[in-house]
Scaffold this motif. Structure first.
Motif, PDB file in Angstrom:
ATOM      1  N   PHE A 177      17.897  65.150   3.615  1.00 61.32           N
ATOM      2  CA  PHE A 177      18.776  64.356   4.473  1.00 61.32           C
ATOM      3  C   PHE A 177      18.169  64.022   5.840  1.00 61.32           C
ATOM      4  O   PHE A 177      18.792  63.338   6.635  1.00 61.32           O
ATOM      5  CB  PHE A 177      20.101  65.107   4.721  1.00 61.32           C
TER       6      PHE A 177
ATOM      7  N   TYR B 221      17.386  69.389  10.857  1.00 57.09           N
ATOM      8  CA  TYR B 221      18.433  68.388  10.634  1.00 57.09           C
ATOM      9  C   TYR B 221      19.581  68.569  11.629  1.00 57.09           C
ATOM     10  O   TYR B 221      20.157  69.658  11.728  1.00 57.09           O
ATOM     11  CB  TYR B 221      18.941  68.537   9.199  1.00 57.09           C
TER      12      TYR B 221
ATOM     13  N   ASN C 227      19.731  56.805   7.820  1.00 54.29           N
ATOM     14  CA  ASN C 227      19.226  56.918   6.444  1.00 54.29           C
ATOM     15  C   ASN C 227      20.278  57.026   5.346  1.00 54.29           C
ATOM     16  O   ASN C 227      19.927  57.346   4.206  1.00 54.29           O
ATOM     17  CB  ASN C 227      18.278  58.125   6.356  1.00 54.29           C
ATOM     18  N   THR C 228      21.571  56.800   5.636  1.00 51.84           N
ATOM     19  CA  THR C 228      22.589  57.185   4.648  1.00 51.84           C
ATOM     20  C   THR C 228      23.300  56.020   3.966  1.00 51.84           C
ATOM     21  O   THR C 228      23.631  56.099   2.790  1.00 51.84           O
ATOM     22  CB  THR C 228      23.625  58.125   5.310  1.00 51.84           C
TER      23      THR C 228
ATOM     24  N   LYS D  29      24.154  56.581   9.943  1.00 53.72           N
ATOM     25  CA  LYS D  29      23.967  58.032   9.834  1.00 53.72           C
ATOM     26  C   LYS D  29      25.109  58.653  10.603  1.00 53.72           C
ATOM     27  O   LYS D  29      25.399  58.227  11.729  1.00 53.72           O
ATOM     28  CB  LYS D  29      22.623  58.442  10.452  1.00 53.72           C
ATOM     29  N   GLU D  30      25.751  59.650  10.034  1.00 55.87           N
ATOM     30  CA  GLU D  30      27.026  60.096  10.616  1.00 55.87           C
ATOM     31  C   GLU D  30      26.914  60.831  11.953  1.00 55.87           C
ATOM     32  O   GLU D  30      27.932  61.179  12.540  1.00 55.87           O
ATOM     33  CB  GLU D  30      27.807  60.930   9.587  1.00 55.87           C
TER      34      GLU D  30
ATOM     35  N   MET E 275      31.895  69.405   8.421  1.00 51.86           N
ATOM     36  CA  MET E 275      31.448  68.097   7.941  1.00 51.86           C
ATOM     37  C   MET E 275      32.598  67.299   7.322  1.00 51.86           C
ATOM     38  O   MET E 275      33.383  67.818   6.531  1.00 51.86           O
ATOM     39  CB  MET E 275      30.335  68.263   6.899  1.00 51.86           C
TER      40      MET E 275
ATOM     41  N   HIS F   7      32.156  63.988   5.366  1.00 55.07           N
ATOM     42  CA  HIS F   7      31.129  63.019   4.989  1.00 55.07           C
ATOM     43  C   HIS F   7      31.731  61.669   4.590  1.00 55.07           C
ATOM     44  O   HIS F   7      31.412  60.649   5.156  1.00 55.07           O
ATOM     45  CB  HIS F   7      30.232  63.578   3.890  1.00 55.07           C
TER      46      HIS F   7
ATOM     47  N   HIS G  86      32.044  62.352  -2.856  1.00 51.27           N
ATOM     48  CA  HIS G  86      32.357  61.021  -2.323  1.00 51.27           C
ATOM     49  C   HIS G  86      33.661  60.480  -2.913  1.00 51.27           C
ATOM     50  O   HIS G  86      34.009  60.783  -4.047  1.00 51.27           O
ATOM     51  CB  HIS G  86      31.232  60.048  -2.660  1.00 51.27           C
TER      52      HIS G  86
ATOM     53  N   PHE H  32      25.103  71.989  -1.689  1.00 48.81           N
ATOM     54  CA  PHE H  32      24.063  71.721  -0.684  1.00 48.81           C
ATOM     55  C   PHE H  32      23.274  73.009  -0.436  1.00 48.81           C
ATOM     56  O   PHE H  32      23.544  73.751   0.496  1.00 48.81           O
ATOM     57  CB  PHE H  32      24.697  71.197   0.610  1.00 48.81           C
TER      58      PHE H  32
ATOM     59  N   LEU I 193      20.138  56.927  -1.108  1.00 48.52           N
ATOM     60  CA  LEU I 193      21.537  57.358  -1.022  1.00 48.52           C
ATOM     61  C   LEU I 193      22.451  56.205  -1.378  1.00 48.52           C
ATOM     62  O   LEU I 193      22.686  55.957  -2.543  1.00 48.52           O
ATOM     63  CB  LEU I 193      21.811  57.973   0.348  1.00 48.52           C
TER      64      LEU I 193
HETATM   65  C1  V55 Z   1      25.208  63.613   3.350  1.00 48.65           C
HETATM   66  C2  V55 Z   1      24.014  62.949   3.537  1.00 48.65           C
HETATM   67  C3  V55 Z   1      23.449  62.914   4.800  1.00 48.65           C
HETATM   68  C4  V55 Z   1      24.056  63.532   5.849  1.00 48.65           C
HETATM   69  C5  V55 Z   1      25.249  64.185   5.660  1.00 48.65           C
HETATM   70  O1  V55 Z   1      25.403  63.226   1.043  1.00 48.65           O
HETATM   71  C6  V55 Z   1      25.821  64.238   4.410  1.00 48.65           C
HETATM   72  C7  V55 Z   1      25.852  63.704   2.042  1.00 48.65           C
HETATM   73  C8  V55 Z   1      21.602  61.588   4.195  1.00 48.65           C
HETATM   74  O2  V55 Z   1      22.265  62.326   5.126  1.00 48.65           O
HETATM   75  O3  V55 Z   1      23.462  63.493   7.065  1.00 48.65           O
END
Ligand code: V55
Ligand code: FE
Length: 488
Positions: free
Chosen positions: A61, A103, A122-123, A136-137, A218, A220, A284, A307, A475
């Motif tokens: 990630f 990260y 990147n997401t 990216k969150e 988190m 997501h 998701h 994870f 992703l």
């Molecule tokens: C996810 C992916 C991420 C992240 C937090 O798939 C959660 C879940 C690619 O980065 O930063």
């Protein structure tokens, strides 16, 4: 001199070895016929590290976002791939070395980059208001030109974004094109604050609602229905002191429930209710809708932490083979005062990367498309090695109204990435159209783009678009109709 990437599963093999290239290929080879009505661009993004990790290893990630565009026109497909030129990537290219630590832990970054934005972008990628947004969150989006894919820069919606964070899973309201989105850790690293926004297609913020979660964790993906917003709070908590002492941003908490914060879209947040389910991993969102005070959310739920790179306090994760995983229907009753919810399986197989017909986002719907894993199907472990993380050997169509599923298995050396759904035309009935998905050929070390009839996945592809190169595991992505790109 650039060092070698580590010889770990995160950086090796046909799925995870960094690809690292940018470029264009005009008119890809096609086996079969690409329907001419497929007119537009499939954008998707992969974490793809420019440099070997500063600390010796890293998680998937944390790679730099590289966007791929497949542009479909008159039965032809062109390819283009560009890195998002984040502050982070630019600093590393300048230094010709990684300057980034763990990260989402800025305290572990090289002091020379402490003041820079930390996003890898990147997401996910979407187009909204004429901009291509790389998400990216942990950050505001990066804006790019959707045609040239040149990075414009960080985009805070002309100063309207009140939070330093912005979800990688916004939704588009099919009624009006509004962007429905949120930020968590919305008052800084490891804060329990959540903000929900609605931003119209001209870029004007119409709604902003703040709530505070019981703890920082988190969030997501999320769900929005006609009347409600639902935030799944995962048992993956954040802690500022742990980050300051060089630890991980997230830690799995096996003793915590899954929580779901529910607010009314038209409320001020004071109506928030937290529903509970036993400890588990919320995947998701496939889709969600409400009907007379009941909320229905379809999402994969796994019985424990998948994870492995965010273990619990003692450093352990459950062995993957001990976990159960299904697509579930969650039902919340807003007419009752309780905090429980019902969970009913919609599949008997594990699946992820769920997508629906986006024209039905937040509405009653029937059709879901996922990638799935059937461990009973053959896999050429002899020549490929063990199945990598996020390995899915089937495409599946789930009819959530009648419970019927259809699957397609390619062969013993292929795996799929997230599928998207493209309607046959603007007025096609729900689910009538095409499923487009990347397929990694693990022996040949190439990647194909498969196009299937969404109602007949079991027949396999009607067209296979061949890339002469290999793309790294990615992703999320989205379909952008040609008319939308032309107008921007
Ligand atoms: C996810 C992916 C991420 C992240 C937090 O798939 C959660 C879940 C690619 O980065 O930063
Ligand atoms: Fe995601």
């Amino acid at each position: 001199m650039t060092r070698l990437f580590p010889a770990t599963p995160e950086f090796t093999g046909a799925l995870y070895k960094p690809a690292r290239f940018e470029g264009e290929i005009y008119d890809l080879e096609v086996d079969g016929t690409v329907p001419e009505e497929i007119y537009g661009t499939f954008f998707q993004v992969a974490p793809d590290p420019q440099y070997p990790p500063m600390l010796g290893d890293d998680i998937f990630f944390n790679g730099d976002g590289a966007i791929t565009a497949f542009t479909f026109k008159n039965g032809h497909v062109d390819f283009k791939r560009r890195y998002v030129m984040t502050e982070r990537l630019k600093a590393q290219r300048e230094a010709r070395v990684s300057l980034y630590g763990k990260y989402r832990n800025p305290y572990t970054n090289d002091p020379s980059v402490r003041a820079l934005n930390n996003s890898t972008a990147n997401t996910n990628v979407i187009v909204h208001g004429g901009k291509l947004l790389a998400l990216k969150e942990d950050s505001a989006p990066y804006a790019l030109d959707p045609v040239t894919m040149e990075t414009i820069g960080l985009w805070d919606f002309n100063g309207q974004l009140s939070s330093p964070t912005f979800t990688a899973h916004p939704k588009i309201d099919p009624a009006n094109g509004d962007l429905l989105c949120f930020g968590y850790e919305a008052r800084g690293e490891a804060t329990p604050d959540i903000v929900y926004y609605e931003i119209d297609s001209s870029g004007r913020k119409k709604r902003e609602t703040w709530i505070v979660a019981p703890y920082a964790a988190m969030i997501h993906d999320f769900a929005v229905t006609e009347n409600y917003v639902i935030f799944p709070l995962m048992p993956l908590t954040s802690d500022l002191e742990r980050m300051k002492s060089g630890g991980r941003h997230f830690q799995w908490q096996p003793g915590l429930d899954q929580l779901f914060g529910v607010i009314r879209r038209d409320g001020d947040g004071r109506d928030v209710r937290w529903f509970k389910a036993p400890n588990g991993f919320q995947g998701h969102t496939l889709n969600a809708f409400d009907d007379r005070g009941r909320i229905f959310i379809d999402m994969p739920i796994t019985s424990g932490n998948i994870f492995y790179f965010f273990p619990q306090e003692d450093g352990t994760v459950p062995p993957p083979e001990t976990l159960a995983s299904n697509m579930m229907r969650l039902t919340f009753d807003m007419n009752s005062a309780g905090h429980g919810l019902e969970m009913t399986p919609l599949t008997h197989f594990p699946c992820e990367f769920p997508r629906s017909d986006d024209r039905y986002m937040g509405r009653q719907y029937s059709h879901g498309f996922v990638i799935a894993m059937d461990p009973s199907k053959p896999f050429n472990e002899e020549r490929i090695g063990p199945r990598p993380f996020q390995f899915f050997n089937q495409l599946a169509h789930i009819n959530v109204s009648n419970g019927r599923t259809k699957t397609w298995f390619a062969d013993d050396q292929s795996c799929f990435q997230e599928p998207i759904f493209v309607p046959k035309g603007p007025d096609a009935p729900e689910g009538v159209g095409y499923v487009i998905a990347l397929c990694n050929r693990l022996l040949e070390q190439t990647t194909d783009v498969l196009i299937l009839d969404a109602q007949h996945l079991e027949d396999g592809p009607i067209a296979t678009v061949k890339l002469p190169i290999r793309l790294r595991m990615s992703l999320h992505g989205n379909w952008v109709p040609g008319a939308v790109l032309k107008a921007s």
